[in-house]
Design an enzyme around this catalytic site. Structure first.
Site, mmCIF file in Angstrom:
data_model
loop_
_atom_site.group_PDB
_atom_site.id
_atom_site.type_symbol
_atom_site.label_atom_id
_atom_site.label_comp_id
_atom_site.label_asym_id
_atom_site.label_seq_id
_atom_site.Cartn_x
_atom_site.Cartn_y
_atom_site.Cartn_z
ATOM 1 N N ASP A 108 -8.249 -3.837 -0.476
ATOM 2 C CA ASP A 108 -8.492 -4.616 -1.817
ATOM 3 C C ASP A 108 -8.792 -6.345 -1.790
ATOM 4 O OD1 ASP A 108 -9.167 -2.098 -3.612
ATOM 5 O OD2 ASP A 108 -7.026 -1.714 -3.156
ATOM 6 N N HIS A 123 0.267 -1.200 -0.199
ATOM 7 C CA HIS A 123 0.125 -0.110 -0.407
ATOM 8 C C HIS A 123 0.754 0.922 -0.296
ATOM 9 C CE1 HIS A 123 -3.144 2.791 1.567
ATOM 10 N NE2 HIS A 123 -4.059 1.903 1.048
#
Length: 432
Positions: A367, A310
């Protein structure tokens, strides 16, 4: 509040420049360079603004090193079990605190009153191509809402803002459901005033005339949680887009439409689609998770492991932890299995034991599991980013409100480092 706690010294061309240093409530420090260009003709070079604070905000706090996420100071983990209603979290993000019972009930009533689309807006909706990308439809519809709700183009007090927020948050789910049903060749199902926010959306998505879709408590809770976990995430790409457009004194509809367009990008809101395509490819190709982990470490192999790492987090994304548990709960209650979830679990297990991923701090992000939950509800992959937008809308409204009412707010206008041609002359065609 941020406190002026120190100063920094910049030495350039034998000249010393003093810069204020501010400290936030969590101890983060920020050097104030607002006078650097005006007083000294200098700019800072920070591509993608990864080291630049563009605002002071009290909405969301992230500590990427420790894997911390808080809405209005409340740890994200406290929004899991028992799961509060998405509408309660939306209200808190926009207005700065948890609502009392009367405030929450008033907001719910406003959502119910505004869940239908203006017939003129619905007619506009019907002129769009049936196979148009759902995010293009969502962006267009939010922008066109300004044509039918002109009373909310100027929002100078909290009461009027609440009315605009209620319309956006309520109507976005109607737009999303209508988009899905029109593409599928199904009749529109209108909102049910007796259902709560998430159950109402699933009703509009999957009910048929004279046969209402039965929304299980587990499915409603899962969708509620997904929307909460996507509701805001500090100064991400779409939130920053909303702030930039807002800084020009653009209205809330135009600014949120810009947020939709930014979220549409595959590096932002489309990331969970990439995860699902990857998992589906592994399953259909009959690949073993162990093979995929090794392929991901091979720079010469075209395989990419999506859903890990991320931009902000250098630890396990706290939202991914919550969603992993939510997957276990939902699939256990539904008494069904999903081979893609089994593959995802194995990939995570292998990656968290592999020094390649651990040393690079490549942990699962939000996600990695969100698409699996959407799939379990029957939501098609091309609607995943629209679902993200539904969840993120309260955060965009909160960011717009903070930017719009900020003391001394100016239009956001970054500088650049020019690297083009020096001064040159125009040449006529025959001389080129």
């Amino acid at each position: 509040m941020t406190d002026l706690s120190d100063s920094a010294k910049l030495l350039i061309d034998d000249k010393e420049i003093n810069l204020d240093v501010y400290t936030g409530v969590e101890g983060e420090r920020s050097i104030d360079i607002t006078s650097l260009y005006k007083d000294h003709g200098l700019t800072t070079y920070d591509p993608s603004l990864g080291n630049t604070a563009i605002c002071r905000s009290s909405i969301t706090y992230i500590d990427g090193e420790r894997g911390v996420l808080r809405y209005r100071g409340i740890p994200i983990e406290q929004f899991d079990r028992p799961c509060p209603n998405f509408i309660e979290v939306a209200w808190a993000l926009i207005f700065g605190r948890l609502p009392d019972e009367e405030e929450l009930e008033q907001f719910r009533e406003m959502l119910t009153e505004n869940e239908l689309l203006h017939e003129g807006l619905k007619n506009q909706f019907m002129t769009l191509p049936v196979d148009a990308p759902p995010m293009a439809i969502l962006s267009a519809m939010i922008s066109m809402m300004a044509c039918y709700h002109k009373e909310f183009l100027l929002l100078e007090d909290e009461k009027i803002l609440m009315g605009a927020a209620a319309r956006l948050i309520s109507k976005v789910r109607t737009i999303a459901a209508f988009t899905y049903r029109r593409a599928a060749g199904l009749p529109f199902i209108y909102p049910h005033p007796g259902l709560r926010y998430c159950a109402n959306f699933l009703h509009m998505m999957f009910s048929l005339p004279y046969r209402q879709f039965e929304v299980s408590e587990e499915m409603e809770d899962a969708l509620n949680l997904l929307l909460i976990l996507h509701a805001d995430h500090e100064q991400n790409c779409s939130a920053s887009a909303v702030r930039v457009v807002c800084s020009a004194q653009a209205n809330l509809f135009a600014s949120c439409s810009a947020g939709v367009n930014a979220l549409w990008g595959p590096l932002h809101g489309g990331a969970n689609v990439k995860v699902m395509e990857m998992l589906d490819g592994i399953y259909r190709g009959g690949y073993k998770p162990e093979e995929c982990i090794e392929a991901a470490k091979d720079h010469n192999n075209p395989f990419r492991l999506f859903g890990f790492g991320h931009r902000v987090y250098r630890n396990y994304d706290p939202r991914a932890k919550i969603l992993k548990t939510a997957c276990d709960r939902l699939f256990a209650k539904m008494k069904k299995a999903d081979p893609l979830l089994d593959i995802a679990r194995k990939l995570e297990e292998l990656a968290l034991k592999d020094p390649y991923f651990v040393d690079r701090k490549l942990y699962p992000n939000v996600d990695f599991y969100s698409g699996i939950l959407f799939r379990a509800m029957g939501i098609p992959t091309n609607m995943f980013t629209v679902m993200f937008a539904m969840g993120r809308l309260p955060g965009w409204i909160a960011q717009w409100k903070e930017q719009h009412f900020a003391d001394g707010a100016k239009i956001i206008r970054p500088r650049q480092l020019y690297v083009g041609n020096p001064k040159s002359n125009y040449l006529e065609m025959e001389k080129r």
